[in-house]
Structures are given as C-alpha cells and as structure tokens.
Design an enzyme around this catalytic site. Structure first.
Site, PDB file in Angstrom:
ATOM      1  N   GLU A 290      45.427 -53.569 -36.993  1.00 19.88           N
ATOM      2  CA  GLU A 290      45.006 -52.161 -37.029  1.00 19.88           C
ATOM      3  C   GLU A 290      43.556 -51.995 -37.445  1.00 19.88           C
ATOM      4  OE1 GLU A 290      49.079 -49.902 -38.489  1.00 19.88           O
ATOM      5  OE2 GLU A 290      47.665 -50.627 -39.960  1.00 19.88           O
ATOM      6  N   PRO A 291      42.608 -52.480 -36.673  1.00 21.99           N
ATOM      7  CA  PRO A 291      41.218 -52.332 -37.091  1.00 21.99           C
ATOM      8  C   PRO A 291      40.732 -50.888 -36.975  1.00 21.99           C
ATOM      9  CG  PRO A 291      41.338 -53.250 -34.870  1.00 21.99           C
ATOM     10  CD  PRO A 291      42.754 -53.160 -35.374  1.00 21.99           C
ATOM     11  N   ARG A 293      37.309 -49.720 -39.118  1.00 16.60           N
ATOM     12  CA  ARG A 293      35.871 -49.862 -39.357  1.00 16.60           C
ATOM     13  C   ARG A 293      35.185 -50.794 -38.356  1.00 16.60           C
ATOM     14  NH1 ARG A 293      33.902 -49.300 -44.717  1.00 16.60           N
ATOM     15  NH2 ARG A 293      36.010 -49.792 -45.395  1.00 16.60           N
ATOM     16  N   ARG A 330      30.127 -41.918 -48.645  1.00 17.71           N
ATOM     17  CA  ARG A 330      30.329 -43.296 -49.099  1.00 17.71           C
ATOM     18  C   ARG A 330      29.368 -43.752 -50.198  1.00 17.71           C
ATOM     19  NH1 ARG A 330      30.338 -47.351 -46.507  1.00 17.71           N
ATOM     20  NH2 ARG A 330      32.281 -48.270 -47.238  1.00 17.71           N
ATOM     21  N   TYR A 334      31.490 -44.771 -53.326  1.00 19.07           N
ATOM     22  CA  TYR A 334      31.678 -46.225 -53.516  1.00 19.07           C
ATOM     23  C   TYR A 334      30.384 -46.943 -53.878  1.00 19.07           C
ATOM     24  CZ  TYR A 334      35.456 -45.018 -50.182  1.00 19.07           C
ATOM     25  OH  TYR A 334      36.501 -44.436 -49.519  1.00 19.07           O
ATOM     26  N   CYS A 361      23.751 -30.149 -54.115  1.00 14.93           N
ATOM     27  CA  CYS A 361      23.425 -29.880 -55.527  1.00 14.93           C
ATOM     28  C   CYS A 361      24.186 -30.846 -56.415  1.00 14.93           C
ATOM     29  CB  CYS A 361      23.840 -28.471 -55.877  1.00 14.93           C
ATOM     30  SG  CYS A 361      22.483 -27.369 -55.714  1.00 14.93           S
ATOM     31  N   TYR A 390      34.292 -43.902 -41.335  1.00 13.67           N
ATOM     32  CA  TYR A 390      34.488 -43.261 -42.639  1.00 13.67           C
ATOM     33  C   TYR A 390      33.286 -42.428 -43.085  1.00 13.67           C
ATOM     34  CZ  TYR A 390      38.341 -46.579 -42.621  1.00 13.67           C
ATOM     35  OH  TYR A 390      39.458 -47.292 -42.271  1.00 13.67           O
TER      36      TYR A 390
END
Ligand code: LLP
Length: 440
Positions: A290-291, A293, A330, A334, A361, A390
């Site tokens: 199930e790729p 990215r 992201r 992360y 802001c 993502y």
C-alpha cells in the site's frame, strides 16, 4: 539543485516541470500552487507493478489515498491498474464520485462510523481492514441488516518498530492501530471473525510506519505475518489467502537522502514471503502493498510568491511567502525538512542563507530554516521540493487561508485538478443565528 522526475532548468533560467515553466504556471494559476508531475506518478505506479510482476506471482498494488487524493488522482490510479486504500467516508466518497470501482477499494481506519460502514457496504467496497473486535461486531451487524457479507482483512500489529518519526510509527504494540500478536488480541479477533455470520475472513494486514529507509523492517514484518499465518493454519485449520503488508517506503526530501529503490523493497518482501511459505509448507498468499508517499511525494512541488523580507541583524533573514503551515503542516508537525530553489532564478548560484517563513500567525510556521538560495527579492518564486504527499491532504484553513490549487503537468500541458479555494468557499458553511442578524 534538487532535480527529480521531469524537472529541468530552461533557457530563461526558470525551473520547468513536465515541460511547463513554473513562472508561467504561477501567472496562470496564482500562488501558492501545488504542482504534480503526472508522468512521474504514472512511472512510479508502473515501477511497483513491474517489480511485483517480476518477483511474485499473485499481487495487488494499492495506493494509500491519505497521501493525496482527488477525483483526477482516482482516474489516474484506475488507468494505471492500482487499487485504493481509503480511511474515511470522505476519501471513499471522493473515489465513488470519480466512478472508481468500489470492489478495488480497501477501507481502513481505527474508528469507522456506522454511516461510513453503511456507505461502504451499500456500494460494495472490496475489503474492510478491521482494526478491533468492536469493529468486527459492528460490521457484522450492519452487513446482516443489509443482507450482505463483508470481506475482512484483520489488521495486526507485528511489533516491528522502524527507524522513523515517532508520530508515523504504527506497527509497535503500544499503537492505536491493529490487534496485538503477543497479547493474544489478534487470535481472539480471528476467532470472533470466524464466528460471525456476515463476515468473510480473507486475510491479514499490517503496516509498520512511514518514510522508512531500510528494507529489513519490511521483510521482518512479512516474516512475522507468515509465522502467524502458519500458527492459524495449525491451530484453526484455516488457510489464509491474502496478506497486505501496508506501505511505508521512504522518499528523498533532502539531497543527502537515499531511500532504497522500489525494486529492492519489493524483492525484499517477495523473497521473504516465498522463503517462509517454503519453510512452513504453506501456499503462497496473494500479497498486497500500500504505497502512498513513494508514489506521489517526489512528484509534487509547492510554489510560493515571496512577499516581505525581514532581516534580524546578525541572526537571520526571514523570507516570507504567501502560504505556510496551512498548505504544508509537515515542518510544524514533524520538523520535516525540505530543499528549495527560486523557480525564476534557477540558473543563478546560491548566494545567501535565508529562512523561509509561512504567513500564519504562529512562530512555528517556518517552512525551512536555513536554506541557501540565490539573492531573494520580493516577487520571486520559491519552490519547495518533494511536497506531493501529505501536504495538500493535510492542508487546513488556519487563519482562514484558502487552500491552494493543484495542477497536474505533463508534456508541456497543465490541467487544473483542484480549484483554489475562494473566500466565498471559506464562509460557505458559516451561519449567523437569527438573533444575531443585523436589522435594516
Ligand atoms: N497503509 C496504511 C494502513 C497506512 O496507515 C499508511 C500511512 C500507508 C499505507 C501509506 O504509507 P506511506 O507509503 O505513505 O508511507 N502524515 C505523515 C504520514 C502518515 C502516514 C499514515 N499512514 C507524514 O506526513 O509524514
């Protein structure tokens, strides 16, 4: 410069993707803009299918829609022969609205609602990837009411912890996803599934995490799952025909990144499954991967217009752009790192170190800390690489910023696949209670 897929620097010194000059795209569609190299996505789909075909007899490649899903993307997937993983009613609805074949849909999620399950059952999705006993009972009763049988894959936690960001590790025991092997939950759920009349157990699923650069953890998970299939064959006398090994192959965000090639990843898994089937004297299961990215990530870039440039003397130069954490969460979520360039000065040497700030802001809304770019001026176009996965799918309207448009580019043509949100879109669902209405 960080060039992937069909990217080139053209004679004007501008960056070009899929034969389209990014300066022209910014003029035509505005900024911020997400640009996807369609040929590269198709190329990745074909690489997965080709590798699987060369290494394993019975397989399916399923795209993880959470990485980036729109109706055009569903069409592309169908044309390329990929199945689809959805995790919500919204993703399912998107696929159905693109006339994507429901039987090729895998429905995931740790908390599928009654409405979502009913929609999936009524449209005949291929498989439910069930995450808990509670969910099995719910699907069983809803399927019963409709006089249907639901095909089930049980999601198992193989207990493999890959080396990736903690937020995107999923195969460990302390995870909200799946059923534990060592604590007996997987076996209990399996018995429950066999006992319920309206469920048909088709196989198992596992997913160990995302943005993984080693092939060993995938092979390890595959081997653990094969041991479980053997255990089930011996203790319950049933044959498990399907094994879905999830996604997770990493991509290149930075120049120094070197993820394994698709072929190496596929070979690692295929080899392990064949070996274990042989060792345990089991028939080869149908294998699914199930790729997400690795199909779309490197194919996408984000294009921004530079606005205010602010120097903090002796500290840094902040280059502010017209998007930020609302279209790419992201870095804030992360601490994800990216490479960047100036699309309109792609032939100029990098001369200064700057930091690219978003316009939200929020002090944490920094797209890139410390990146070398040619001298930046207001109006320049900053391009951030490897943003196909993502980013759009995690975009929000924080600060009431409209979500960007998305275009597919290919062989010199661009197609708008998602319109830019308008201010009108932002207030579409707002209501003013009667008592707050302004009198004439
Ligand atoms: N299958 C399942 C069950 C998954 O949960 C995921 C990703 C995939 C497949 C696809 O994994 P991929 O091939 O894309 O690594 N928002 C995070 C990533 C979250 C991944 C969630 N699950 C990020 O931006 O890094």
């Amino acid at each position: 410069m960080f060039l992937t897929g069909s990217m080139v620097v053209n004679q004007k010194g501008h960056l070009e993707i899929g034969g389209c000059d990014l300066v022209d795209l910014a003029k035509e569609y505005g900024t911020p803009l997400n640009i996807m190299d369609e040929s590269m996505i198709r190329g990745r789909c074909r690489s997965y299918l080709k590798s699987m075909e060369a290494n394993y007899p019975d397989f399916e490649v399923i795209y993880a829609g959470k990485a980036f899903l729109t109706r055009a993307m569903c069409r592309l997937l169908e044309e390329e022969g990929l199945s689809l993983d959805v995790v919500s009613g919204g993703e399912l609805y998107t696929a159905l609205k693109a006339d994507y074949p429901p039987e090729k849909i895998y429905f995931h999620g740790n908390n599928k609602t009654t409405e979502e399950i009913n929609l999936a059952l009524s449209r005949g999705v291929g498989r439910f990837v069930a995450d808990s006993q509670g969910e099995l009972e719910l699907i069983d009763s809803l399927a019963g009411e409709m006089g249907k049988r639901a095909n089930i894959l049980l999601r198992i936690k193989p207990g493999v912890v890959p080396d990736t960001h903690q937020y995107i590790q999923t195969g460990q025991i302390d995870s909200k996803f799946g059923l534990g092997l060592t604590d007996g939950q997987a076996m209990e759920a399996l018995d429950k599934c066999l006992e319920l009349d309206n469920l048909e157990l088709k196989g198992f699923h596992c997913h160990i995490g995302s943005q993984i650069f080693q092939t060993e953890p995938f092979a390890l998970a595959a081997s653990i799952m094969m041991s479980f299939i053997r255990e089930v064959a011996l203790s319950r006398n049933i044959k498990i025909g399907e094994l879905n090994l999830g996604g997770g192959l990493g991509i290149r965000y930075l120049k120094k990144d070197s993820p394994p090639p698709i072929d190496e990843y596929v070979k690692g898994i295929a080899h392990m499954i064949k070996k274990k089937a042989d060792d345990y004297n089991l028939p080869l299961p149908r294998i699914m991967i199930e790729p997400g990215r690795s199909l779309v990530g490197e194919a996408g870039v984000s294009l921004y217009r530079v606005g205010i440039i602010k120097d903090v003397p002796g500290v840094r130069r902040y280059v502010s752009v017209d998007g930020g954490m609302s279209d790419n969460l992201r870095p804030a979520l992360y601490k994800a790192k990216y490479e960047a360039a100036l699309a309109n000065k792609a032939d100029q040497p990098s001369g200064e170190k700057v930091s690219v700030a978003g316009k939200a802001c929020e002090s944490g809304d920094m797209l890139i800390w410390d990146v070398q770019l040619p001298p930046v001026e207001r109006g320049d176009l900053v391009v951030i690489f490897s943003t196909g996965a993502y980013t759009y799918s995690m975009a929000s309207n924080y600060n009431r910023l409209p979500r960007p448009a998305v275009v597919f580019v290919r062989e010199g043509n661009s197609d708008l696949v998602v319109r830019r949100e308008s201010y009108e879109d932002l207030v579409r669902n707002d209501l003013i209670p009667k008592r707050m209405e302004k009198g004439d």
